[in-house]
Motif scaffolding. Sequence first.
Motif, mmCIF file in Angstrom:
data_model
loop_
_atom_site.group_PDB
_atom_site.id
_atom_site.type_symbol
_atom_site.label_atom_id
_atom_site.label_comp_id
_atom_site.label_asym_id
_atom_site.label_seq_id
_atom_site.Cartn_x
_atom_site.Cartn_y
_atom_site.Cartn_z
ATOM 1 N N TRP A 129 35.234 50.462 63.976
ATOM 2 C CA TRP A 129 37.049 50.570 63.772
ATOM 3 C C TRP A 129 37.235 51.296 64.306
ATOM 4 N N ASN A 130 38.976 51.397 65.454
ATOM 5 C CA ASN A 130 39.281 52.330 66.544
ATOM 6 C C ASN A 130 38.052 52.990 67.228
ATOM 7 N N GLN A 131 37.185 51.555 67.819
ATOM 8 C CA GLN A 131 36.514 51.931 68.635
ATOM 9 C C GLN A 131 37.001 51.926 70.458
ATOM 10 N N PRO A 132 36.036 52.933 71.193
ATOM 11 C CA PRO A 132 37.727 52.388 72.681
ATOM 12 C C PRO A 132 37.231 51.248 73.186
ATOM 13 N N ARG A 133 37.852 50.102 73.497
ATOM 14 C CA ARG A 133 38.269 49.215 74.077
ATOM 15 C C ARG A 133 36.951 49.297 75.788
ATOM 16 N N GLY A 134 37.029 48.359 76.091
ATOM 17 C CA GLY A 134 35.047 47.878 77.101
ATOM 18 C C GLY A 134 33.659 48.158 76.440
ATOM 19 N N GLN A 135 33.928 47.379 75.012
ATOM 20 C CA GLN A 135 33.340 47.359 74.306
ATOM 21 C C GLN A 135 32.113 46.452 74.799
ATOM 22 N N LYS A 136 30.798 46.035 74.941
ATOM 23 C CA LYS A 136 30.223 44.883 74.872
ATOM 24 C C LYS A 136 30.014 44.389 73.327
ATOM 25 N N VAL A 137 30.499 43.194 72.879
ATOM 26 C CA VAL A 137 30.372 42.520 72.198
ATOM 27 C C VAL A 137 29.707 40.675 72.814
ATOM 28 N N THR A 138 29.271 40.823 71.293
ATOM 29 C CA THR A 138 29.071 39.288 70.799
ATOM 30 C C THR A 138 29.327 38.712 70.025
ATOM 31 N N VAL A 139 29.741 37.343 70.380
ATOM 32 C CA VAL A 139 31.058 36.422 69.777
ATOM 33 C C VAL A 139 29.631 35.385 70.013
ATOM 34 N N PHE A 140 29.937 34.547 68.487
ATOM 35 C CA PHE A 140 29.942 33.612 67.708
ATOM 36 C C PHE A 140 31.037 32.565 67.110
ATOM 37 N N TRP A 197 27.997 30.648 71.714
ATOM 38 C CA TRP A 197 28.197 32.385 71.836
ATOM 39 C C TRP A 197 28.663 32.486 72.743
ATOM 40 N N CYS A 198 29.414 33.751 72.615
ATOM 41 C CA CYS A 198 30.014 34.474 74.070
ATOM 42 C C CYS A 198 28.934 35.941 74.526
ATOM 43 N N SER A 199 29.061 36.713 75.262
ATOM 44 C CA SER A 199 28.695 37.715 74.945
ATOM 45 C C SER A 199 29.126 38.337 76.762
ATOM 46 N N GLY A 200 29.790 39.396 76.696
ATOM 47 C CA GLY A 200 30.379 40.012 77.210
ATOM 48 C C GLY A 200 31.374 41.070 76.890
ATOM 49 N N LYS A 201 31.803 42.461 78.038
ATOM 50 C CA LYS A 201 33.003 43.113 77.838
ATOM 51 C C LYS A 201 34.392 43.152 77.490
ATOM 52 N N THR A 202 35.246 43.868 76.317
ATOM 53 C CA THR A 202 35.830 43.394 76.033
ATOM 54 C C THR A 202 37.217 44.324 76.948
ATOM 55 N N GLY A 203 38.340 43.463 77.123
ATOM 56 C CA GLY A 203 38.950 44.181 78.436
ATOM 57 C C GLY A 203 39.488 45.884 77.916
#
Length: 496
Positions: free
Chosen positions: A363-374, A395-401
């Motif tokens: 939680w409270n992480q900076p934006r632009g984090q790399k995430v993998t979504v399932f 799945w999708c993977s990439g950096k959040t806005g």
Amino acid sequence: MKRLLIPLAAASLSAAALALPADAAPDWVTDNLAPKPADAYGVANFWLDADGAALRKATQYHWDAKDVSKLVATQSKDGSPDGKPGLTAPTGTTGKPARAQNVNLPKTIGKVFFLDHAGNYRWCSATSIQSRHRNLVATAGHCVYETGKDVYDKWVFVPGYYQGKTPWGIYPGAYAFTAYDLDTYDDYDGDFAFVAVHNGFALSGQKQVTAKEFKAWAGDKWTKPRQISAEEYAKCVLNLGECWSEGEDKAADIVGPDHPDAVVEKTEVDEKTYQDAKTGRGQGFKFGEPVPEPVSKADWDAYKGLGKKGEDAYGNFTITHFYTQKWIKPGTSRKYYEAQYFIGMAKDMGRLGDVVGGQGFAWNQPRGQKVTVFGYPAAPHPDGDKPYTGVTPKWCSGKTGTKTYQVNTFRVEEHQVLKCSMTPGADGGPWLMKYDNGKRTGYVNGVTSMFHDQDGNDRVDFISSAYFDGEVADVYNKANYAETKSIVGPNGELLN
């Protein structure tokens, strides 16, 4: 995010979870799903009955694919943390990390199943998440609450679900935790939920038992009728068994061929009677052509019936049979039955986190984090193309806005976004930060909430999630204290 609602009291929650300073307003809300073991057993059995027929009948959460909304970026580039960043470490059940080129699917992901208020069988995506009692599921709030008000009925989590199969058991929901924004305003800034689930279990067959054992059994049970003879019925009645009869003994009646209940029977006659009979439809009329039957010499010699005996030049023996029609209304006979007793056997699978592990929480992480979504996408794109089936996870993977985003029609002011083409059905799937492909674990930093078409080509190209800030962490921490337990015992019996 707006302040969260004072929760409903839940007697089974730890007192520590409810302890707050006298001047502090609680910032979480909880609702009961099926906290009693008997109710939870019934919920799970509803989905497991008939080899998972209800599971296979379910469709993805209904989302109008023609009404995919657009995102509007705000000026903020820092997101909206309301405190220091935090992490809760995951737990896993995998062995030595494996090296792989592709993305390995985590064991923690699966589907949640529920009935909406119209009685439709629905599912969403979800994941097991680390918690104090290893019993917590993270998913979208709209996969637990209908229009942000009431919880869905018969809610369960099935990790690793595949075509009606529950490889690691089925986990009935006990308590749901979500945000006041969603619960009161249907505000998707709070579109997340944490659900404490009971121990999972699996059905392990059936067992025929005595009436006494059947009466004492607290789990699933049923009776089946077995047809018996009149003599067995009399004995059953004498011994005060559970038996009954149906129908009555009644002889057949001779009727005309036009009677609504009439059926035709054939009656064997001699050759003269057959030849004298008329051809057509009626009592005593011919029934088809004569029927020659090849027989042995011994049967031919012993035959004393109405048929005509014949022998050809090659020593072949036949008996030709002749039939006429007889139209009757069939009679009936009384049938006798006794009850057979069966109990459903179940196996306790243990705590969710012990079986499949649990993802971490961030939680409270900076934006632009790399995430993998399932998730399990299933719905078509707005243009009607349907690339996904919902059968297997994608799945999708990439950096959040790096900016926050608004969706005015859903009161969204601060969603985080990811470029991804997964469609509805992926709702509730985890956004895993720092995903370790070998250990198959990461940190849940969001759950799929909404689907968007930014370039206007009638294709989903972005998904979004509530931003996980300190208030989301507070809801998670309260859910972390929810205690649940086994609902079936070592012999498959239902526990109190």
